[in-house]
Design an enzyme around this catalytic site. Structure first.
Site, PDB file in Angstrom:
ATOM      1  N   VAL A  94     -25.314 -15.419  19.955  1.00 13.34           N
ATOM      2  CA  VAL A  94     -24.287 -14.772  20.784  1.00 13.34           C
ATOM      3  C   VAL A  94     -24.938 -13.982  21.919  1.00 13.34           C
ATOM      4  CG1 VAL A  94     -22.307 -13.191  20.785  1.00 13.34           C
ATOM      5  CG2 VAL A  94     -22.747 -14.625  18.776  1.00 13.34           C
ATOM      6  N   VAL A 135     -13.457 -10.390  14.957  1.00  6.56           N
ATOM      7  CA  VAL A 135     -12.386 -11.051  14.205  1.00  6.56           C
ATOM      8  C   VAL A 135     -11.856 -12.207  15.034  1.00  6.56           C
ATOM      9  CG1 VAL A 135     -10.185 -10.769  13.021  1.00  6.56           C
ATOM     10  CG2 VAL A 135     -11.702  -8.812  13.268  1.00  6.56           C
ATOM     11  N   GLY A 151     -13.407 -14.637  16.669  1.00  3.77           N
ATOM     12  CA  GLY A 151     -14.188 -15.128  17.812  1.00  3.77           C
ATOM     13  C   GLY A 151     -13.463 -14.917  19.123  1.00  3.77           C
ATOM     14  N   LYS A 193     -12.199  -9.579   7.461  1.00  4.12           N
ATOM     15  CA  LYS A 193     -11.486  -9.617   8.747  1.00  4.12           C
ATOM     16  C   LYS A 193     -10.047  -9.139   8.570  1.00  4.12           C
ATOM     17  CE  LYS A 193     -14.370 -13.381  10.446  1.00  4.12           C
ATOM     18  NZ  LYS A 193     -14.539 -14.843  10.389  1.00  4.12           N
TER      19      LYS A 193
HETATM   20  N1  NAP Z   1     -22.739 -16.951  15.882  1.00  2.13           N
HETATM   21  C1  NAP Z   1     -21.403 -16.903  15.895  1.00  2.13           C
HETATM   22  O1  NAP Z   1     -20.726 -17.902  16.109  1.00  2.13           O
HETATM   23  C2  NAP Z   1     -20.685 -15.592  15.691  1.00  2.13           C
HETATM   24  C3  NAP Z   1     -19.276 -15.553  15.739  1.00  2.13           C
HETATM   25  C4  NAP Z   1     -18.609 -14.331  15.593  1.00  2.13           C
HETATM   26  C5  NAP Z   1     -19.351 -13.192  15.357  1.00  2.13           C
HETATM   27  N2  NAP Z   1     -20.711 -13.277  15.278  1.00  2.13           N
HETATM   28  C6  NAP Z   1     -21.447 -12.029  15.033  1.00  2.13           C
HETATM   29  O2  NAP Z   1     -22.301 -11.767  16.135  1.00  2.13           O
HETATM   30  C7  NAP Z   1     -23.456 -11.083  15.686  1.00  2.13           C
HETATM   31  C8  NAP Z   1     -24.698 -11.839  16.171  1.00  2.13           C
HETATM   32  O3  NAP Z   1     -24.675 -13.143  15.598  1.00  2.13           O
HETATM   33  P1  NAP Z   1     -25.732 -14.256  16.064  1.00  2.13           P
HETATM   34  O4  NAP Z   1     -25.199 -15.535  15.513  1.00  2.13           O
HETATM   35  O5  NAP Z   1     -25.979 -14.163  17.517  1.00  2.13           O
HETATM   36  O6  NAP Z   1     -27.028 -13.813  15.258  1.00  2.13           O
HETATM   37  P2  NAP Z   1     -28.527 -14.311  15.483  1.00  2.13           P
HETATM   38  O7  NAP Z   1     -28.563 -15.584  16.227  1.00  2.13           O
HETATM   39  O8  NAP Z   1     -29.206 -14.237  14.152  1.00  2.13           O
HETATM   40  O9  NAP Z   1     -29.166 -13.189  16.440  1.00  2.13           O
HETATM   41  C9  NAP Z   1     -29.483 -11.914  15.976  1.00  2.13           C
HETATM   42  C10 NAP Z   1     -30.330 -11.221  17.033  1.00  2.13           C
HETATM   43  O10 NAP Z   1     -30.585  -9.888  16.627  1.00  2.13           O
HETATM   44  C11 NAP Z   1     -31.975  -9.626  16.708  1.00  2.13           C
HETATM   45  N3  NAP Z   1     -32.310  -8.682  15.637  1.00  2.13           N
HETATM   46  C12 NAP Z   1     -32.023  -8.785  14.330  1.00  2.13           C
HETATM   47  N4  NAP Z   1     -32.510  -7.721  13.666  1.00  2.13           N
HETATM   48  C13 NAP Z   1     -33.109  -6.940  14.585  1.00  2.13           C
HETATM   49  C14 NAP Z   1     -33.821  -5.704  14.521  1.00  2.13           C
HETATM   50  N5  NAP Z   1     -34.012  -5.083  13.367  1.00  2.13           N
HETATM   51  N6  NAP Z   1     -34.294  -5.205  15.672  1.00  2.13           N
HETATM   52  C15 NAP Z   1     -34.113  -5.827  16.844  1.00  2.13           C
HETATM   53  N7  NAP Z   1     -33.465  -7.007  16.962  1.00  2.13           N
HETATM   54  C16 NAP Z   1     -32.983  -7.533  15.846  1.00  2.13           C
HETATM   55  C17 NAP Z   1     -32.658 -10.963  16.527  1.00  2.13           C
HETATM   56  O11 NAP Z   1     -33.957 -10.898  17.108  1.00  2.13           O
HETATM   57  P3  NAP Z   1     -34.915 -12.199  17.147  1.00  2.13           P
HETATM   58  O12 NAP Z   1     -34.216 -13.163  18.060  1.00  2.13           O
HETATM   59  O13 NAP Z   1     -36.184 -11.710  17.696  1.00  2.13           O
HETATM   60  O14 NAP Z   1     -34.993 -12.684  15.735  1.00  2.13           O
HETATM   61  C18 NAP Z   1     -31.684 -11.888  17.259  1.00  2.13           C
HETATM   62  O15 NAP Z   1     -31.994 -11.916  18.626  1.00  2.13           O
HETATM   63  C19 NAP Z   1     -23.328 -10.983  14.163  1.00  2.13           C
HETATM   64  O16 NAP Z   1     -22.778  -9.760  13.821  1.00  2.13           O
HETATM   65  C20 NAP Z   1     -22.355 -12.097  13.832  1.00  2.13           C
HETATM   66  O17 NAP Z   1     -21.644 -11.875  12.625  1.00  2.13           O
HETATM   67  C21 NAP Z   1     -21.399 -14.421  15.449  1.00  2.13           C
END
Ligand code: NAP
Length: 429
Positions: A13, A131, A133, A203
């Protein structure tokens, strides 16, 4: 005016958010009369190759260093999980820096304390993307229906289960459908949160806070997952002109001052709007006193769809920064929790599948046990003949849930009943 953005996380994201902010820079400036500028980004692994190119000079080693940066006016939390997200968001709000987040897990566990902190510090946390998307349900409940009274909210808010149920309806077994969803990226490696219904419950708890003003911890939501369903249930449902959906429901029970709340699989009439929500899409059906019924449908997840909701929140929050106003008023306006209606006292129609040995007299015993518990049968079909097990599929007339539960407990003890009966409520249009 320039508004400094501090991003926590640059994954699926976060990368799309960064890209949208860069590519839409001029358009956003025109709409906002200010510029959104990403000035600091925290990631875990700075050496990781990313879907967007971010100048190395923006990368910071910790979320805390981003939050504390004096150039950061607005914090965008996209790390996920509880810690260190909770700590970083708390620091930001204490420093009266508004936060935009997509982190449903964080809000489900700590929403009440974070919302209270916003109210105390006169700042805000925007969470449209947490909630549904890209489905604009948070904004609809907070703003569009602010003068209305929501009576009923029925939602498909878990894309994984919606995809798996759709795939089972095409004949795949539950494990096959789940493996397919994982292969396509619709399900996590550990899918329990989704398939057991807890993601939907988290949610729903957030939506109940917005729609009914009632603070609620998600673990209090009565929740049933989809693991006990078989492709036979999906095909029986189809033959009965229904489909099966995992629904999250909250409905006022007029006269009782109570809220009937639950998450679980339901039979949904094929002609209804929710029945047409396929794949990983999400939908929320609202029934409110003035506006009547309305439905929001859209992509429930995915990097770009989620990022679009995040950036919309950033623009919205930035408007208040530009205007010099602080916070958006109380998040939870009810005086206290709304008591739950007793689900045992609900009256509803149900679908039943009872796997039995094909023996003379079995059907009679089933119908007698149902009748003894005041459960009246609307239709009964036996699927299969002489090859055990056979499925007896019944639709009931409206009956009290307690009566049905007791009837099924008695039926499960019958020696010819081979497994616990499957029971799904039927959604009334
Ligand atoms: N993906 C979806 O479709 C979706 C839909 C709705 C909501 N969400 C929500 O959006 C949020 C992000 O999801 P995502 O899919 O983008 O997750 P993701 O791809 O796993 O990305 C997480 C990011 O956070 C960074 N990170 C994690 N722990 C960290 C720390 N301790 N210090 C600094 N950086 C840290 C990671 O760094 P690195 O890159 O260096 O590992 C990565 O860049 C979540 O809350 C998820 O539930 C996601």
């Amino acid at each position: 005016m320039r508004i400094g953005i501090g991003m926590l996380g640059l994954g699926t994201v976060g990368s799309e958010v960064y890209r949208l902010v860069q590519e839409g820079r001029d358009e956003i400036s025109r709409r906002l009369d200010a510029t959104l500028e990403v000035v600091a980004v925290a990631v875990r692994d700075p050496s990781r190759v990313r879907a967007c190119s971010v100048p190395e000079s923006l990368l910071r080693p910790t979320p805390e260093s981003v939050v504390r940066d004096p150039d950061v006016d607005l914090v965008v939390e996209l790390m996920g999980g509880i810690e260190p997200a909770r700590e970083a968001v708390t620091h930001a709000l204490r420093a009266r820096k508004p936060v935009v987040t997509a982190n449903k897990a964080l809000l489900a566990e700590h929403g009440t304390e974070l919302f209270e902190l916003c109210d105390r510090r006169r700042t805000e946390i925007a969470f449209e993307a947490a909630v549904g998307g890209a489905v604009p349900i948070v904004r609809t409940l907070r703003l569009s229906l602010a003068a209305d009274r929501v009576e009923r909210l029925v939602a498909i808010i878990n894309g994984t289960t919606n995809y798996v149920l759709g795939s089972m309806a095409e004949g795949r077994s539950y494990p096959e459908a789940l493996a397919e969803a994982q292969r396509l990226g619709y399900a996590e490696a550990d899918p329990r949160l989704d398939v057991e219904g807890h993601d939907a419950a988290q949610k729903l708890a957030l939506l109940i806070g917005l729609a009914f003003g009632a603070p609620l911890h998600w673990s209090a939501v009565p929740t049933i997952g989809i693991g006990h369903l078989t492709p036979a249930d999906l095909s029986h449902a189809a033959e009965l002109s229904h489909c099966v959906k995992l629904l999250a429901r909250a409905e006022r029970r007029t006269g009782q001052g109570r809220l009937a709340v639950r998450v679980g699989p339901h039979l949904v009439p094929r002609g209804s709007l929710l029945a047409s929500v396929s794949g990983a899409n999400n939908a929320v059906l609202l029934d409110s006193r003035a506006a009547g019924p309305s439905v929001l449908v859209g992509r429930g997840a995915g990097g770009l769809a989620t990022a679009a909701a995040v950036v919309a929140d950033m623009i919205d929050v930035a408007r208040r920064i530009v205007a010099g106003s602080a916070g958006i008023g109380p998040y939870l306006w009810a005086s206290g929790p709304l008591p739950f209606a007793d689900l045992d006292e609900e009256v509803e129609r149900a679908y039943l599948r009872i796997s039995v040995q094909d023996r003379p007299g079995v059907l009679g015993r089933l119908t007698t046990l149902l009748g003894e518990h005041r459960v009246s049968i609307a239709s009964l079909v036996q699927r299969g003949h002489q090859v055990d097990p056979v499925d007896v599929v019944l639709l009931t007339h409206p009956c009290r849930v307690r009566d049905l539960r007791l009837a099924l407990e008695a039926i499960a003890k019958d020696e010819c009943v081979l497994e616990p009966p499957c029971w799904l409520p039927i959604l009334e249009a």
